[in-house]
Design a protein around this motif. Structure first.
Motif, mmCIF file in Angstrom:
data_model
loop_
_atom_site.group_PDB
_atom_site.id
_atom_site.type_symbol
_atom_site.label_atom_id
_atom_site.label_comp_id
_atom_site.label_asym_id
_atom_site.label_seq_id
_atom_site.Cartn_x
_atom_site.Cartn_y
_atom_site.Cartn_z
ATOM 1 N N PHE A 190 54.523 -9.870 23.667
ATOM 2 C CA PHE A 190 54.605 -9.045 22.462
ATOM 3 C C PHE A 190 54.495 -9.903 21.201
ATOM 4 C CE2 PHE A 190 56.871 -6.136 25.443
ATOM 5 C CZ PHE A 190 56.010 -5.054 25.318
ATOM 6 N N LEU A 191 55.145 -11.066 21.196
ATOM 7 C CA LEU A 191 55.066 -11.948 20.035
ATOM 8 C C LEU A 191 53.657 -12.510 19.875
ATOM 9 C CD1 LEU A 191 58.478 -13.819 20.406
ATOM 10 C CD2 LEU A 191 57.823 -12.244 18.577
ATOM 11 N N THR A 192 53.022 -12.844 20.986
ATOM 12 C CA THR A 192 51.634 -13.317 20.925
ATOM 13 C C THR A 192 50.732 -12.248 20.318
ATOM 14 O OG1 THR A 192 51.964 -14.691 22.886
ATOM 15 C CG2 THR A 192 49.697 -14.200 22.274
ATOM 16 N N ALA A 193 50.885 -11.011 20.794
ATOM 17 C CA ALA A 193 50.068 -9.914 20.275
ATOM 18 C C ALA A 193 50.356 -9.651 18.799
ATOM 19 C CB ALA A 193 50.317 -8.649 21.100
ATOM 20 N N ALA A 194 51.632 -9.743 18.388
ATOM 21 C CA ALA A 194 51.991 -9.487 16.995
ATOM 22 C C ALA A 194 51.378 -10.538 16.063
ATOM 23 C CB ALA A 194 53.512 -9.468 16.848
ATOM 24 N N ILE A 195 51.478 -11.810 16.461
ATOM 25 C CA ILE A 195 50.885 -12.880 15.650
ATOM 26 C C ILE A 195 49.374 -12.706 15.574
ATOM 27 C CG2 ILE A 195 50.492 -15.367 15.524
ATOM 28 C CD1 ILE A 195 53.219 -15.737 16.884
ATOM 29 N N SER A 196 48.778 -12.412 16.701
ATOM 30 C CA SER A 196 47.332 -12.234 16.758
ATOM 31 C C SER A 196 46.886 -11.072 15.870
ATOM 32 C CB SER A 196 46.904 -12.000 18.210
ATOM 33 O OG SER A 196 45.503 -12.032 18.344
ATOM 34 N N LEU A 197 47.607 -9.963 15.930
ATOM 35 C CA LEU A 197 47.259 -8.797 15.127
ATOM 36 C C LEU A 197 47.368 -9.106 13.638
ATOM 37 C CD1 LEU A 197 46.517 -5.788 15.038
ATOM 38 C CD2 LEU A 197 48.968 -5.258 15.150
ATOM 39 N N GLY A 198 48.413 -9.827 13.253
ATOM 40 C CA GLY A 198 48.569 -10.207 11.851
ATOM 41 C C GLY A 198 47.429 -11.091 11.371
ATOM 42 N N LEU A 199 47.027 -12.042 12.203
ATOM 43 C CA LEU A 199 45.922 -12.929 11.833
ATOM 44 C C LEU A 199 44.613 -12.164 11.704
ATOM 45 C CD1 LEU A 199 46.788 -15.946 14.160
ATOM 46 C CD2 LEU A 199 46.826 -15.964 11.662
ATOM 47 N N VAL A 200 44.371 -11.239 12.625
ATOM 48 C CA VAL A 200 43.149 -10.433 12.572
ATOM 49 C C VAL A 200 43.124 -9.579 11.304
ATOM 50 C CG1 VAL A 200 41.940 -8.503 13.675
ATOM 51 C CG2 VAL A 200 42.761 -10.417 15.052
ATOM 52 N N ALA A 201 44.287 -9.099 10.871
ATOM 53 C CA ALA A 201 44.350 -8.236 9.696
ATOM 54 C C ALA A 201 44.043 -8.994 8.405
ATOM 55 C CB ALA A 201 45.720 -7.575 9.605
ATOM 56 N N VAL A 202 44.499 -10.240 8.293
ATOM 57 C CA VAL A 202 44.353 -10.960 7.022
ATOM 58 C C VAL A 202 43.094 -11.823 6.959
ATOM 59 C CG1 VAL A 202 46.851 -11.008 6.731
ATOM 60 C CG2 VAL A 202 45.724 -12.972 7.760
ATOM 61 N N THR A 203 42.541 -12.179 8.112
ATOM 62 C CA THR A 203 41.418 -13.125 8.116
ATOM 63 C C THR A 203 40.195 -12.642 7.351
ATOM 64 O OG1 THR A 203 42.058 -14.344 10.101
ATOM 65 C CG2 THR A 203 39.717 -14.226 9.627
ATOM 66 N N PRO A 204 39.744 -11.379 7.471
ATOM 67 C CA PRO A 204 38.568 -10.974 6.692
ATOM 68 C C PRO A 204 38.737 -11.177 5.187
ATOM 69 C CG PRO A 204 39.018 -9.359 8.409
ATOM 70 C CD PRO A 204 40.180 -10.302 8.388
ATOM 71 N N PHE A 205 39.950 -11.002 4.683
ATOM 72 C CA PHE A 205 40.194 -11.182 3.252
ATOM 73 C C PHE A 205 40.217 -12.665 2.877
ATOM 74 C CE2 PHE A 205 42.121 -7.174 4.561
ATOM 75 C CZ PHE A 205 41.518 -6.295 3.679
ATOM 76 N N VAL A 206 40.840 -13.482 3.734
ATOM 77 C CA VAL A 206 40.872 -14.927 3.470
ATOM 78 C C VAL A 206 39.460 -15.510 3.552
ATOM 79 C CG1 VAL A 206 41.719 -17.150 4.332
ATOM 80 C CG2 VAL A 206 43.245 -15.168 4.298
ATOM 81 N N ALA A 207 38.753 -15.183 4.626
ATOM 82 C CA ALA A 207 37.398 -15.711 4.801
ATOM 83 C C ALA A 207 36.454 -15.159 3.735
ATOM 84 C CB ALA A 207 36.880 -15.368 6.198
ATOM 85 N N GLY A 208 36.601 -13.888 3.391
ATOM 86 C CA GLY A 208 35.764 -13.304 2.352
ATOM 87 C C GLY A 208 35.980 -13.967 0.999
ATOM 88 N N ALA A 209 37.236 -14.245 0.665
ATOM 89 C CA ALA A 209 37.535 -14.936 -0.591
ATOM 90 C C ALA A 209 36.937 -16.341 -0.589
ATOM 91 C CB ALA A 209 39.042 -14.987 -0.807
ATOM 92 N N ALA A 210 36.956 -17.011 0.564
ATOM 93 C CA ALA A 210 36.382 -18.357 0.657
ATOM 94 C C ALA A 210 34.880 -18.317 0.444
ATOM 95 C CB ALA A 210 36.730 -18.971 2.003
ATOM 96 N N ILE A 211 34.194 -17.346 1.042
ATOM 97 C CA ILE A 211 32.752 -17.208 0.856
ATOM 98 C C ILE A 211 32.426 -16.905 -0.592
ATOM 99 C CG2 ILE A 211 30.716 -15.868 1.489
ATOM 100 C CD1 ILE A 211 31.719 -17.735 3.674
ATOM 101 N N ARG A 212 33.216 -16.042 -1.220
ATOM 102 C CA ARG A 212 32.992 -15.672 -2.609
ATOM 103 C C ARG A 212 33.194 -16.889 -3.519
ATOM 104 N NH1 ARG A 212 35.024 -11.077 -1.969
ATOM 105 N NH2 ARG A 212 37.171 -11.694 -2.315
ATOM 106 N N ALA A 213 34.211 -17.671 -3.234
ATOM 107 C CA ALA A 213 34.458 -18.882 -4.035
ATOM 108 C C ALA A 213 33.327 -19.885 -3.880
ATOM 109 C CB ALA A 213 35.793 -19.491 -3.640
ATOM 110 N N SER A 214 32.787 -20.003 -2.668
ATOM 111 C CA SER A 214 31.676 -20.921 -2.444
ATOM 112 C C SER A 214 30.435 -20.499 -3.231
ATOM 113 C CB SER A 214 31.341 -20.983 -0.950
ATOM 114 O OG SER A 214 32.444 -21.459 -0.186
ATOM 115 N N ARG A 215 30.192 -19.186 -3.301
ATOM 116 C CA ARG A 215 29.035 -18.692 -4.032
ATOM 117 C C ARG A 215 29.212 -18.868 -5.533
ATOM 118 N NH1 ARG A 215 29.159 -13.793 -2.521
ATOM 119 N NH2 ARG A 215 30.163 -12.948 -4.359
ATOM 120 N N GLU A 216 30.394 -18.546 -6.035
ATOM 121 C CA GLU A 216 30.630 -18.631 -7.470
ATOM 122 C C GLU A 216 30.785 -20.067 -7.953
ATOM 123 O OE1 GLU A 216 34.065 -16.238 -7.961
ATOM 124 O OE2 GLU A 216 32.993 -14.327 -7.669
ATOM 125 N N GLY A 217 31.177 -20.965 -6.992
ATOM 126 C CA GLY A 217 31.329 -22.363 -7.371
ATOM 127 C C GLY A 217 29.998 -23.064 -7.510
#
Length: 217
Positions: A190-217
């Motif tokens: 259950f803890l493995t699944a909870a951590i995994s679910l949290g990471l899946v939820a936030v990663t598109p926003f973190v990765a998207g912000a990184a791509i956006r910063a790379s383009r604007e930089g």
């Protein structure tokens, strides 16, 4: 739109694609399972006690192998710029890439866990828990890999840095995933699944912000 992106990303990440395919992580995973008994000896009890943890370590290392081509090539070729001009947000593009990354390596590793379990003398109940753990934990490993790949894509020598950054971030998944093999109440899963679910939820926003910063930089 997400279906079109997903088909494109899968075509790149599956075997024969421009990102190198997914056979290398699979072969690496099986190689670790085959070589480990030679390193520690053929004693069945020792292999049964430690084999599950080795499978988790092999899964982590296998998930790192595609990181260099996961984001960098599309960033350098301007693919994300073209998607942005067509109205596709970085978050949507990274969601598609995350799903494709997981589909490209995790199902094959889960299937490969069967011969790995035979090589490591894992019994049926242990294999069952191991498969559930990999099913719950590999999305989190894919999410960590994508986030770090996006954050380091614009950095010279980012591939080596990405590998070093992924390992400590993946430690909680490894601890609870491997710990579930000796956990009778199933809390580790259950803890493995909870951590995994949290990471899946936030990663598109973190990765998207990184791509956006790379383009604007």
């Amino acid at each position: 739109m997400i279906g079109t992106l997903l088909r494109r990303d899968l075509a790149a990440l599956l075997p024969g694609g421009r990102a190198g395919g997914s056979l290398l992580p699979l072969l690496f995973f099986l190689a670790v399972a085959m070589l480990y008994p030679f390193a520690v000896g053929p004693e069945p009890e020792l292999l049964a006690q430690t084999g599950g943890g080795i499978v988790w370590v092999a899964a982590l290392l296998a998930s790192i192998l595609p990181l260099e081509k996961l984001v960098t090539s599309d960033l350098e070729s301007g693919v994300f710029d073209q998607l942005y001009l067509r109205g596709v947000s970085e978050e949507l593009a990274m969601t598609s890439r995350l799903i494709a990354h997981w589909l490209a390596f995790a199902p094959l590793l889960i299937v490969a866990a069967f011969p790995a379990a035979a090589l490591l003398n894992l019994d049926g109940p242990t294999l069952h828990v191991l498969l559930l753990g990999l099913l719950a934990g590999t999305p989190g490993l894919a999410a960590i890999g994508l986030a770090i790949g996006a954050l380091t894509a614009a950095i010279r020598g980012g591939a080596a840095l990405a590998g070093l950054m992924v390992i400590p971030l993946a430690v909680p998944i490894l601890i609870f995933g491997a710990g579930a093999l000796s956990d009778p109440d199933g809390s580790g899963l259950f803890l493995t699944a909870a951590i995994s679910l949290g990471l899946v939820a936030v990663t598109p926003f973190v990765a998207g912000a990184a791509i956006r910063a790379s383009r604007e930089g």
